[in-house]
Design an enzyme around this catalytic site. Structure first.
Site, mmCIF file in Angstrom:
data_model
loop_
_atom_site.group_PDB
_atom_site.id
_atom_site.type_symbol
_atom_site.label_atom_id
_atom_site.label_comp_id
_atom_site.label_asym_id
_atom_site.label_seq_id
_atom_site.Cartn_x
_atom_site.Cartn_y
_atom_site.Cartn_z
ATOM 1 N N GLU A 112 -8.990 11.636 12.334
ATOM 2 C CA GLU A 112 -8.155 10.511 12.774
ATOM 3 C C GLU A 112 -7.330 10.834 14.016
ATOM 4 O OE1 GLU A 112 -4.801 7.484 10.885
ATOM 5 O OE2 GLU A 112 -5.835 8.883 9.589
ATOM 6 N N LYS A 150 0.855 -1.193 0.000
ATOM 7 C CA LYS A 150 0.000 0.000 0.000
ATOM 8 C C LYS A 150 0.887 1.238 0.000
ATOM 9 C CE LYS A 150 -3.244 2.757 2.681
ATOM 10 N NZ LYS A 150 -4.091 2.923 3.862
#
Length: 471
Positions: free
Chosen positions: A280, A230
């Site tokens: 977040e 990723k």
């Protein structure tokens, strides 16, 4: 015996503080030393963002942090002690700085109240060294503010950190404190100036659409052929306005539009500010109980309840999004385990924001007293949610693909108190403000099966939400 001078009610009401400061001063005289005193006082409720707007000076470092869902907001203004550094050892040096300051701090006031006592504010850049020579923030800044005002629901606490020396005039300190409280009290019914000047603005993508999509395609090919599983690729949008950006109006807009995000702002004291609305949390620790957010995998909100539910359902059942999400869960649990913690994974859920929804899994752990919060921040930053996996390889590729300096984008920002409680967020959905110019940042997680068109659209969606608050 010390006779209290015939002053105002403030001196009479705070005679304990007066005698406390005299004792500290006598101790400094006797031991030829300096002492930091942290004074916490309960005051009438006032909006910390208004205080920041009205009382901060252009040449002072400041920090603002708000979580409406928890009923918390905090503004830190000016510095009593500060560390600014670059390099690989920045988290260790920041930890050492905080510990050495704490050895020299003595507190006065209600220590049980939330947000009482000394608190250190920290922001770190994404990389340990900025490659852009004139980037306006160092790769690590930690400071103890001179003034801190915080609200928790309907309670409000003012903290004044001051340096006492043998030559300090204690009466002057009390007079300054009295004046500051009067100043803050006068803001009780004040509000942010929301007047909109006629504004024209131009915008330009730092990486154009075709180049960004080409980078996504190249990253997908690399994922298929190497040990990269990723990578998070960001884009930046440069905005030029006909007027200076109204920082406080932008922050007020952000908290109205994103009530379930962390609203943040920090200033370098030289005219530049880094602000945003982050969904977040990297970590929060309260009474040794840690929570970290695994937040990755996203879909747009729907225009109707049915469309919204369909988008959520697709997100929950998408192999590609769940794989991206699981990389973050695995990384956080492994990182905490390497520190000797025992992470517990809570049930996955959706984090639904005004314009986007994410897969979200909270992870908890108990933190033993000998592990400093910055050890955990250092271990977790950057997570695969903002960098990729494997991390070092992904970070090297980010430098190759991205033509701009990330700086504070996607990096840890937060605070730590004297008891090891802390709150750190990840500086995403953010912008660097400099007078009439702003650079907005947003990114997308690229994994096997990522579609360049969809990833570009996701980044645009995030940038537009931020642009709406700024202009």
């Amino acid at each position: 015996m010390t006779v209290l001078p015939c002053r105002s009610n403030f001196f009479v009401k705070n005679k304990d503080l007066y005698h406390f400061l005299l004792n500290v001063q006598e101790n400094c005289l006797k031991n030829k030393c300096r002492q930091i005193v942290s004074i916490s006082l309960e005051i009438d409720w006032v909006d910390p963002l208004v205080v920041l707007d009205k009382l901060t000076q252009a040449n002072e470092i400041n920090f603002y942090f708000e979580n409406r869902a928890k009923g918390e907001a905090i503004a830190a203004i000016d510095t009593v002690a500060k560390l600014e550094i670059d390099g690989k050892d920045r988290f260790n040096q920041a930890e050492h700085f905080i510990k050495s300051c704490l050895k020299n701090i003595i507190s006065f006031g209600n220590k049980q109240s939330t947000f009482a006592g000394p608190r250190f504010f920290c922001y770190f850049s994404f990389f340990d060294q900025n490659s852009q020579i004139d980037y306006p923030f160092p790769s690590a800044t930690v400071f103890l503010p001179r003034w801190q005002i915080a609200v928790k629901n309907q309670g409000c606490i003012l903290v004044n950190n001051i340096i006492i020396k043998a030559s300090t005039n204690v009466e002057t300190i009390l007079q300054d404190l009295q004046q500051k409280i009067a100043q803050i009290k006068s803001l009780e019914y004040a509000s942010i100036n929301l007047e909109q000047l006629p504004t024209k603005f131009s915008k330009r993508s730092v990486t154009n659409a075709q180049d960004f999509k080409r980078a996504v395609g190249s990253a997908v090919a690399k994922i298929q052929s190497s040990h990269l599983s990723k990578i998070v690729l960001a884009n930046a949008l440069d905005v030029k306005s006909s007027n200076f950006f109204n920082l406080f109006k932008s922050l007020h807009n952000l908290r109205q539009i994103h009530p379930n995000c962390y609203i943040f702002s920090t200033s370098n004291g030289k005219g530049q500010n880094f602000i945003g609305a982050s969904p977040e949390r990297l970590i929060s620790i309260h009474n040794q109980e840690l929570i970290s957010d695994a937040l990755a995998g996203s879909a747009p909100r729907g225009k109707t309840p049915a469309e919204d539910a369909a988008n959520a359902n697709r997100l929950l059942n998408s192999c590609k999004e769940r794989h991206e999400h699981s990389l973050v869960i695995d990384f956080i649990t492994q990182s905490l385990s390497q520190l000797g913690l025992l992470p517990q994974i809570l049930a996955p859920r959706l984090r639904q924001l005004s314009n986007i929804q994410h897969l979200w899994t909270p992870i908890t752990a108990t933190v033993p007293p000998h592990i400093h919060p910055l050890k955990i921040v250092s271990q977790l930053h950057p997570t695969p949610a903002v960098a990729g996996a494997t991390r070092d390889f992904a970070c090297a590729e980010i430098r190759r693909y991205e033509s701009f300096e990330r700086g504070l984008y996607a990096a840890p920002l937060g605070w730590i108190d004297a008891s090891g409680n802390c709150e750190f967020i990840v500086g995403i959905r953010s912008a660097l403000i400099d007078g009439d110019r702003a650079r907005l940042y947003a990114g997308a997680g690229i994994v096997a099966g990522s579609d360049p068109e969809k990833e570009f659209a996701e980044v645009q969606l995030k940038l537009q939400a931020l642009l709406k608050a700024l202009v």
